[in-house]
Design a protein around this motif. Sequence first.
Motif, PDB file in Angstrom:
ATOM      1  N   GLU A  93     -74.466  55.755  11.178  1.00  0.00           N
ATOM      2  CA  GLU A  93     -73.346  55.230  10.377  1.00  0.00           C
ATOM      3  C   GLU A  93     -72.024  55.394  11.117  1.00  0.00           C
ATOM      4  OE1 GLU A  93     -73.155  56.910   6.499  1.00  0.00           O
ATOM      5  OE2 GLU A  93     -75.070  56.033   5.889  1.00  0.00           O
ATOM      6  N   ASN A 143     -69.336  52.429  12.271  1.00  0.00           N
ATOM      7  CA  ASN A 143     -68.035  52.414  11.593  1.00  0.00           C
ATOM      8  C   ASN A 143     -66.991  51.774  12.514  1.00  0.00           C
ATOM      9  OD1 ASN A 143     -65.391  53.262  10.755  1.00  0.00           O
ATOM     10  ND2 ASN A 143     -66.397  54.718   9.385  1.00  0.00           N
ATOM     11  N   LYS A 144     -66.345  50.711  12.021  1.00  0.00           N
ATOM     12  CA  LYS A 144     -65.417  49.961  12.895  1.00  0.00           C
ATOM     13  C   LYS A 144     -64.196  50.793  13.317  1.00  0.00           C
ATOM     14  CE  LYS A 144     -63.125  47.618   9.065  1.00  0.00           C
ATOM     15  NZ  LYS A 144     -62.759  46.373   8.449  1.00  0.00           N
TER      16      LYS A 144
END
Lengths: 278, 165
Positions: free
Chosen positions: A3, A7-8
């Motif tokens: 994750e 995540n940008k």
Amino acid sequence: MKELFTNKYFILLLVVTLILLTAAALYTSNREEMTFGEDLVGSVITPFQALFSSAVGATEWFFGYFSNVDNLRVDNAALTQQVNSLNDALRQVEHYKIENERLKALLMLKEDMTEYGIVAAEVIARDPGSWYSSFTINKGRSDGLQARQAVITSNGLVGHIHEIGAGWAKVISIIDTQSSVGAMVARTGDIAVIESDIELIRNGLCKMTHIGKNANIMTGDMVETSGLGGIYPKGILIGRIKEMSPETSGISQYAIIEPAADFEHISTVAVLTAYPNE
Amino acid sequence: MSGVIYTILTVIFCALQTTVFEHLKLFGTRPNLLIALVVCVALAHGALAGGAVGLLCGVVSDIMGCGVFGINSLLMMYLGAGIGFFSSSFYRIRSIVVFIFAFAASFTYKIIYYFLVFYIWGKGAMLFAVVNEVLPGSLYTAIASVFIIKIIQFVNGRFSARAEV
């Protein structure tokens, strides 16, 4: 974990970090000439710094004028007396100067300061961080200045131009931790190196290291540039020896130097743009 | 629009820090107005804005200073992004919250900076640096942040009022 890497914001942070590290690697090794971006940022900020600097100067002058009237009267009387005695001394100096010039011509020696190219500049700002003793001046490439030129005041050596922009330049002082000056004790001719650390910067002092164990150096001796190292010309006053101590290794000694220039109140400097041929 | 305002504030605070506050030293040190700005923006707007303003303030510090290029940019960006994660924890940002965060951020920044730039190269004793620079500098920065948050809140108030109109 997966994750995190999708995540940008984390990816953005990682990309910016990599860009900054690359920029650091590219520009830290040789930052004499500023990039266009750096020069642009500096050109935007320096006018504000010059404005605030002159505002501070005007405020100090205004309040100083009213608070020092009594002191000024006493100073005026003392200075009048001093002017009279200096006039006598000046006549004597004029006499010596003429004689000196005649002797120099005979010996075919070159004069010192008259052969330096000098550009006067105003100190407009200090380093943003409190760890350093560096400052910004209001002259740059367009005024004929270059990186690695020596900067002085009437009292003595200040430092050298570290980086230069079109109309501004960053000067590293001799008491900065990044500075290293080839020095010589005027009386004995001993060669050493002037350096500093954050403790000495705070007290406006610097340190002369690599002094031979048997060097006959005393407190009060004058220290000047040795001309070694390629930045500073020979014979510019650095300061006086405040105290001598042996290095922990015991094979050499070091000296604490009280610089001739007053780094706390420095406002006008001169950049040496041309040196006499030695 | 707030990006333009924060850019202007960055320029003005950098100029003030390097000129006026040289004459307003407390305990022999100056406040770091740029760190105070980063903390205030991060608390008011969150991690993304905090990181962006942190990056801007860091780049300006790196360009205007003589230290190693990039170190201020990285440290301030991480501080801004890190503090921004706490912004949603506070319904209303009180001065004491800003004071504590600014003190902690400044302390962390100065300790890491000192360690990377001076300590590992043997250019200054740790105790001297902490007592004479890190602690007083962080305290002064925290005091300054209490005033800076008022400016941020004023700017935010003006923009939200304009948006409502």
